[in-house]
Scaffold this active site. Structure first.
Site, short mmCIF file in Angstrom:
data_model
loop_
_atom_site.label_atom_id
_atom_site.label_comp_id
_atom_site.label_asym_id
_atom_site.label_seq_id
_atom_site.Cartn_x
_atom_site.Cartn_y
_atom_site.Cartn_z
N GLY A 18 45.62 13.62 33.76
CA GLY A 18 47.06 13.34 33.67
C GLY A 18 47.95 14.42 34.27
O GLY A 18 49.12 14.54 33.88
N ASN A 20 49.20 14.37 37.27
CA ASN A 20 50.29 13.67 37.96
C ASN A 20 51.31 13.15 36.96
O ASN A 20 52.53 13.20 37.23
CB ASN A 20 49.75 12.54 38.83
CG ASN A 20 49.26 13.05 40.17
OD1 ASN A 20 50.05 13.45 41.01
ND2 ASN A 20 47.94 13.08 40.35
N HIS A 115 46.52 8.53 45.90
CA HIS A 115 45.11 8.68 46.30
C HIS A 115 44.95 10.00 47.05
O HIS A 115 45.81 10.34 47.88
CB HIS A 115 44.72 7.49 47.21
CG HIS A 115 43.29 7.51 47.62
ND1 HIS A 115 42.26 7.22 46.75
CD2 HIS A 115 42.71 7.82 48.80
CE1 HIS A 115 41.11 7.33 47.38
NE2 HIS A 115 41.36 7.69 48.63
N LEU A 150 40.81 -2.28 47.54
CA LEU A 150 40.63 -0.92 47.04
C LEU A 150 41.50 0.05 47.84
O LEU A 150 41.38 0.14 49.06
CB LEU A 150 39.15 -0.52 47.16
CG LEU A 150 38.80 0.91 46.75
CD1 LEU A 150 39.03 1.12 45.26
CD2 LEU A 150 37.37 1.22 47.13
N GLN A 179 49.90 19.03 46.21
CA GLN A 179 50.86 18.21 46.98
C GLN A 179 51.08 16.86 46.31
O GLN A 179 52.17 16.29 46.40
CB GLN A 179 50.38 18.04 48.43
CG GLN A 179 50.19 19.36 49.16
CD GLN A 179 51.38 20.29 49.02
OE1 GLN A 179 52.53 19.87 49.12
NE2 GLN A 179 51.11 21.57 48.78
C1 GAR Z 1 44.21 12.51 41.46
O1 GAR Z 1 43.66 13.37 42.43
C2 GAR Z 1 44.46 11.14 42.04
O2 GAR Z 1 44.88 11.17 43.39
C3 GAR Z 1 43.11 10.50 41.91
O3 GAR Z 1 42.66 10.91 40.63
C4 GAR Z 1 43.22 12.20 40.34
C5 GAR Z 1 43.88 12.11 38.99
O4 GAR Z 1 44.31 13.38 38.56
N1 GAR Z 1 43.18 9.07 42.03
C6 GAR Z 1 42.31 8.33 42.73
O5 GAR Z 1 41.34 8.80 43.27
C7 GAR Z 1 42.63 6.85 42.77
N2 GAR Z 1 41.93 6.23 43.85
P1 GAR Z 1 45.28 13.49 37.31
O6 GAR Z 1 44.66 12.68 36.18
O7 GAR Z 1 45.25 14.98 36.99
O8 GAR Z 1 46.64 13.01 37.70
#
Ligand code: GAR
Length: 223
Positions: A18, A20, A115, A150, A179
């Site tokens: 989490g 993001n 992503h 996807l 980023q």
């Molecule tokens: C992030 O790097 C996001 O881009 C990736 O999962 C991570 C979640 O981090 N998502 C994907 O790969 C979706 N295809 P977070 O839980 O710390 O936000």
């Protein structure tokens, strides 16, 4: 795209750490983003993001996908909960489930995902390792509107980072994640300002943008 100028109601879907979600919470608290997080939903009970939400007094729910006989049934439950919380925009923030048409049609061009690669290159899982293994000189991250398929859909914003020759997967992931935390709040802000328009599978951004991006970047250098 709906022209929304008042604060936008977000529903944020997570599966794990989490970070993001935290970046979005922080942007709201700094008043860089006019939004309210109406609910955070995790498909996993052990997702640390749930704790982040609760710390900020945000409603947090667990809806375990395993309890549902099909992807569609799970998505119907998501739609019900999101709609009952008057969510305008659904934010996938490390939500590791593929959405069915049930969700996508319930929120057309109103689901964003992030992503850790420059889509349409490297969709799927373990994409930072894939970029290193292929010897990609650049990678980055992409926020896009979710379409069926996807990691597919109209691209809203991207950030590019260099891939260094001796990068580990962890080092590249951290460089990209830093980023991600900048571009996701910005994508939501553009939506909230009513500036995103989707036409023919592309996102157009209305209004002035300070773009000084006419410089190409090379690696290795040309001389
Ligand atoms: C992030 O790097 C996001 O881009 C990736 O999962 C991570 C979640 O981090 N998502 C994907 O790969 C979706 N295809 P977070 O839980 O710390 O936000």
């Amino acid at each position: 795209m709906a022209a929304v100028d008042s604060a936008v109601n977000l529903g944020i879907l997570i599966s794990g750490h989490g970070s993001n979600l935290q970046a979005i919470i922080d942007a709201i608290m700094r008043r860089d983003l006019a939004a309210q997080i109406k609910i955070v939903i995790s498909n996993r009970a052990d997702a640390f993001g749930l704790e982040r939400a609760r710390r900020h007094g945000i409603e947090a729910a667990v809806i375990e996908h395993r309890r549902f006989p099909s992807r569609e049934d799970f998505d119907r439950e998501l739609v019900d909960v999101l709609k009952s919380h008057e969510v305008d925009l659904v934010i996938l923030a490390g939500f590791m489930r593929l959405l069915s048409p049930v969700m996508i049609q319930a929120f057309p061009n109103r689901i964003m995902n992030i992503h850790p690669a420059l889509l349409p290159a490297f969709p799927g899982l373990h994409v930072q390792k894939a970029a290193i293994d292929r010897g990609a000189r650049f990678s980055g991250c992409t926020v896009f509107f979710v379409a069926e398929g996807l990691d597919d859909g109209p691209i809203i914003i991207q950030a590019v980072v260099p891939v260094h020759p001796n990068d580990t997967e962890q080092e590249l992931s951290e460089r990209i994640l830093a980023q991600e935390h900048r571009i996701y709040p910005r994508a939501i802000q553009l939506y909230q300002q009513g500036r995103l328009e989707v036409r023919d599978g592309r996102v157009y951004i209305n209004g002035e943008l300070d773009l000084s991006l006419d410089q190409a970047t090379f690696n290795p250098p040309l001389r």
